[in-house]
Scaffold this motif. Structure first.
Motif, mmCIF file in Angstrom:
data_model
loop_
_atom_site.group_PDB
_atom_site.id
_atom_site.type_symbol
_atom_site.label_atom_id
_atom_site.label_comp_id
_atom_site.label_asym_id
_atom_site.label_seq_id
_atom_site.Cartn_x
_atom_site.Cartn_y
_atom_site.Cartn_z
ATOM 1 N N VAL A 1 0.811 -1.259 0.028
ATOM 2 C CA VAL A 1 -0.055 -0.215 -0.221
ATOM 3 C C VAL A 1 0.775 1.429 0.009
ATOM 4 N N LEU A 2 2.042 1.408 0.570
ATOM 5 C CA LEU A 2 2.791 2.420 0.780
ATOM 6 C C LEU A 2 3.551 2.538 -0.931
ATOM 7 N N TYR B 1 0.729 4.615 -2.386
ATOM 8 C CA TYR B 1 0.752 5.911 -1.800
ATOM 9 C C TYR B 1 1.885 6.926 -2.458
ATOM 10 N N GLU C 1 1.014 7.037 -6.545
ATOM 11 C CA GLU C 1 -0.340 7.557 -7.029
ATOM 12 C C GLU C 1 -0.830 8.839 -6.044
ATOM 13 N N VAL C 2 -0.180 8.987 -4.846
ATOM 14 C CA VAL C 2 -0.681 10.131 -4.033
ATOM 15 C C VAL C 2 0.315 11.234 -3.922
ATOM 16 N N THR D 1 10.422 5.810 -5.841
ATOM 17 C CA THR D 1 9.976 4.758 -4.840
ATOM 18 C C THR D 1 10.846 3.716 -4.435
ATOM 19 N N LYS E 1 -1.603 13.767 2.508
ATOM 20 C CA LYS E 1 -1.452 13.802 0.940
ATOM 21 C C LYS E 1 -0.692 14.621 0.170
ATOM 22 N N ALA F 1 -7.302 -0.995 0.202
ATOM 23 C CA ALA F 1 -6.729 0.287 -0.011
ATOM 24 C C ALA F 1 -7.277 0.789 -1.428
ATOM 25 N N LEU G 1 -8.016 6.760 -2.299
ATOM 26 C CA LEU G 1 -6.766 5.831 -2.081
ATOM 27 C C LEU G 1 -6.159 6.145 -1.048
ATOM 28 N N PHE G 2 -5.923 7.418 -0.662
ATOM 29 C CA PHE G 2 -5.316 8.013 0.317
ATOM 30 C C PHE G 2 -6.017 7.453 2.052
ATOM 31 N N VAL H 1 -5.253 3.605 2.253
ATOM 32 C CA VAL H 1 -3.966 3.319 2.717
ATOM 33 C C VAL H 1 -4.005 3.503 4.269
ATOM 34 N N ARG H 2 -4.455 4.603 4.789
ATOM 35 C CA ARG H 2 -4.309 4.927 5.858
ATOM 36 C C ARG H 2 -5.159 3.672 6.813
#
Length: 476
Positions: free
Chosen positions: A310-311, A314, A317-318, A326, A376, A440, A446-447, A450-451
């Motif tokens: 998921v990170l 993040y 994409e975020v 990454t 975000k 997620a 999406l954000f 993820v959280r």
């Protein structure tokens, strides 16, 4: 009772005041033992690499072979199904008929399958190669682990050997993510599979002259009904959980295979309770160290692989980081995993494997909760810090749960014990993302998704740490 106190306490008759005893210095791994460790760890690293090296190459692979977006999941599932489903069977088969023979056969099959996947001409040939890779991995992992635990007796040498093995296992997953992107951008997706074939060509010629065959003084007997039910049950269960990520748990195929898998595993337990030579010793499963050690291992792997998944979404994409940026974040994670590999045996020597497992799970849960502070518009630095530190304590959990499960187990059953350890690893890495990671991408935002996943992963890890601590207080 403390987690690492012996089950029985006796008071010896005093004979003389003992001189102060200092902690023994760690034994050096030299000569043949170092070569054995190199071969076994290289094979484990190769299998861990296979779990992640193809992930970022999937879009390019699909375009080249004409696979739809939904079909791309099978590039992962085709490997996960046999690699998780056959582990217990191959672990016990190695115990009975020779771990070295099965380890070498697994290496040869893995290398041949990697070549097939490298030169695949259509989806069917590629998926066939991935499936055979999974079968090869299912032979390599439990036999390699049992060869390691029988080569290095309990104590500082085994602690150090498992520390190195755990480091490379964690590092292989991370390196695969970084290396997969670089290879795909420069040489194409086929190079990711070619890399695995190259690894095999390095390890396989060395192994026969270095590894010694295990000996079983008793006449081998294989529990065929148990082998069929546990293998079929694991295959059905992994298939159901993997497919649920794409279709949802309401899908008919998912429901049917889930029910079949649970029914077969229930039948397996019944068969094992009556078999004269069971595939899995139920008294072993009743050991608190085996049962709760594997629970800790299942959760630490499932939550950590899900967090990395998921990170990755993040960051790209975020926060709109590039693939190379990454990769750099997770590269730091890999470096600290190496540091943790050197420190973990010392921590285990100081606190014991059981306490280290509980403390590592607690710390992993706390650090995952710290990831909830991401925003975000910013959070790359926080992700780098928290996921890297979480990776360090995660490695402590990997090593200590392996030591917890295998300690006190006779050599004749080490393949079974390590088969349980590696089955836990493979199944947890297979089910973590379908069960948690999919949340997620299904929340609309999406954000927020993820959280949510990070919060659940932190809570599950923390609660598991408390349950494992209580469970390990009870002794078999």
């Amino acid at each position: 009772m403390a987690l690492d106190t012996p089950p029985e306490t006796t008071v010896p008759t005093p004979v003389a005041a003992p001189a102060p005893v200092s902690a023994p210095a760690p034994e050096r791994l030299t000569g043949r033992a170092a070569l054995v460790l190199f071969v076994l760890c290289a094979a484990q690293f190769m299998v861990a690499l296979d779990f992640s090296v193809l992930n970022v190459a999937l879009p390019a692979l699909g375009a080249d072979l004409g696979m739809s977006q939904s079909a791309l999941q099978w590039a992962v599932t085709a490997f996960a199904l046999p690699s998780g489903g056959f582990l217990l069977l191959f672990g016990r088969t190695g115990d009975l008929f020779g771990r070295r023979k099965l380890f070498l056969a697994g290496l040869a099959l893995f290398g041949t399958a990697s070549l097939l996947a490298t030169f695949a001409w259509d989806p069917a040939s590629f998926l066939a190669g991935r499936s055979l890779q999974g079968v090869g991995a299912a032979a390599i992992v439990p036999t390699g682990m049992s060869l390691l635990t029988t080569t290095f007796p309990e104590g500082p040498r085994r602690d150090r050997a498992l520390g190195i093995s755990g480091t490379l296992l964690s590092l292989g997953f991370t390196v695969g993510m970084v290396l997969g992107g670089v290879l795909t951008d420069t040489l194409g997706w086929r190079s990711t599979m070619g890399l695995l074939a190259l690894f095999t060509l390095i390890v396989l010629p060395l192994a026969p002259g270095i590894l010694t065959e295990s000996r079983n003084p008793e006449r081998p007997r294989l529990d065929v009904p148990g082998a069929i039910t546990v293998t079929g049950g694991l295959l059905a269960l992994i298939y159901a959980l993997s497919t649920a990520a794409e279709r949802g748990f309401g899908d008919t195929d998912v429901i049917v295979t889930l029910v079949v898998g649970l029914a077969l595993l229930t039948a397996f337990v019944v068969i094992e309770s009556r078999a004269k030579a069971p595939l899995v010793s139920l008294p072993m499963l009743r050991r608190p160290t085996v049962a709760w050690g594997n629970v800790g291992g299942l959760v630490t792997f499932a939550t950590m692989t899900t967090a990395v998944f998921v990170l990755t979404l993040y960051l790209q994409e975020v926060l709109h980081l590039s693939a190379s940026q990454t990769g750099l974040v997770f590269g730091v994670q890999g470096v600290l995993s190496v540091v943790a590999g050197a420190l973990t045996p010392k921590v285990v020597g100081r606190f014991g494997a059981r306490r280290t497992l509980v403390l590592s799970l607690l710390a992993q849960g706390v650090l995952m909760a710290g990831l909830l502070t991401i925003g975000k518009d910013s959070g790359a630095v926080l992700v780098t810090v928290f996921i890297s530190l979480a990776s360090m304590v995660h490695l402590g959990a990997i090593v200590s749960y392996g030591l917890t499960v295998t300690s006190g187990v006779p050599d004749s059953e080490q393949g079974l014990a390590t088969g349980l350890v590696t089955t836990t690893q493979q199944v947890s890495m297979t089910i973590g993302i379908p069960l948690l990671g999919v949340l997620a991408t299904t929340q609309g935002d999406l954000f927020s998704g993820v959280r949510l996943v990070l919060g659940l992963a932190a809570a599950i890890t923390f609660v598991t740490a408390l349950l494992v601590a209580m469970g390990l207080r009870r002794r078999a």
